[in-house]
Write a protein that holds these residues in place. Structure first.
Motif, mmCIF file in Angstrom:
data_model
loop_
_atom_site.group_PDB
_atom_site.id
_atom_site.type_symbol
_atom_site.label_atom_id
_atom_site.label_comp_id
_atom_site.label_asym_id
_atom_site.label_seq_id
_atom_site.Cartn_x
_atom_site.Cartn_y
_atom_site.Cartn_z
ATOM 1 N N LYS A 1 0.829 -1.208 0.000
ATOM 2 C CA LYS A 1 0.000 0.000 0.000
ATOM 3 C C LYS A 1 0.862 1.256 0.000
ATOM 4 N N SER A 2 1.900 1.247 0.787
ATOM 5 C CA SER A 2 2.790 2.404 0.856
ATOM 6 C C SER A 2 3.486 2.651 -0.481
ATOM 7 N N LEU A 3 3.995 1.586 -1.079
ATOM 8 C CA LEU A 3 4.662 1.715 -2.374
ATOM 9 C C LEU A 3 3.694 2.162 -3.467
ATOM 10 N N GLU A 4 2.475 1.643 -3.424
ATOM 11 C CA GLU A 4 1.480 2.038 -4.425
ATOM 12 C C GLU A 4 1.126 3.520 -4.304
ATOM 13 N N ARG B 1 1.814 8.940 -7.018
ATOM 14 C CA ARG B 1 2.245 10.322 -7.153
ATOM 15 C C ARG B 1 2.979 10.517 -8.475
ATOM 16 N N SER B 2 3.876 9.587 -8.798
ATOM 17 C CA SER B 2 4.592 9.664 -10.074
ATOM 18 C C SER B 2 3.650 9.433 -11.242
ATOM 19 N N GLN B 3 2.721 8.522 -11.059
ATOM 20 C CA GLN B 3 1.752 8.241 -12.118
ATOM 21 C C GLN B 3 0.920 9.488 -12.420
ATOM 22 N N ARG C 1 8.932 3.624 -12.578
ATOM 23 C CA ARG C 1 9.505 2.302 -12.880
ATOM 24 C C ARG C 1 10.000 1.596 -11.621
ATOM 25 N N VAL C 2 10.704 2.346 -10.784
ATOM 26 C CA VAL C 2 11.264 1.762 -9.564
ATOM 27 C C VAL C 2 10.150 1.295 -8.628
ATOM 28 N N PHE C 3 9.173 2.168 -8.386
ATOM 29 C CA PHE C 3 8.082 1.789 -7.486
ATOM 30 C C PHE C 3 7.252 0.646 -8.055
ATOM 31 N N THR D 1 12.754 12.100 -14.120
ATOM 32 C CA THR D 1 12.800 11.626 -12.735
ATOM 33 C C THR D 1 11.508 10.916 -12.361
ATOM 34 N N GLU D 2 10.387 11.495 -12.740
ATOM 35 C CA GLU D 2 9.092 10.872 -12.441
ATOM 36 C C GLU D 2 8.958 9.533 -13.152
#
Length: 87
Positions: free
Chosen positions: A32-35, A40-42, A64-66, A58-59
């Motif tokens: 949930k935290s990662l999503e 935010r980036s999405q 990609r990382v998340f 950066t976004e």
């Protein structure tokens, strides 16, 4: 003596089940935290699409990382649930 062994084995299994349930709960919270972080980036990426502008590099990398971390945690969650199911 045999009863003591079975009680120990039963206690160990119960302890492992508690550990797995706790790990599953922690894993779900992490997902949930990662999503939320990924969202935010999405949102930033979607805004750039709607504004017809170049997405921020950066976004894109954060997304990609998340996404990779979410997928990794989901696989871990599947494994933990399978292990719990098999006890």
């Amino acid at each position: 003596m045999i009863n003591a062994f079975f009680n120990f084995a039963e206690g160990t299994e119960m302890s492992r089940k508690r550990e797995l349930k706790r790990a599953i709960e922690d894993c779900e919270l992490e997902i949930k935290s990662l999503e939320q972080k990924r969202m935010r980036s999405q949102s930033a990426l979607l805004e750039s699409v709607l504004m017809k502008s170049e997405p921020d590099k950066t976004e894109m990398e954060y997304f990609r990382v998340f996404s990779a971390l979410v997928n990794k945690e989901r696989q871990r969650l599947i494994q933990l649930n399978e292990e719990l199911k098999n006890l």
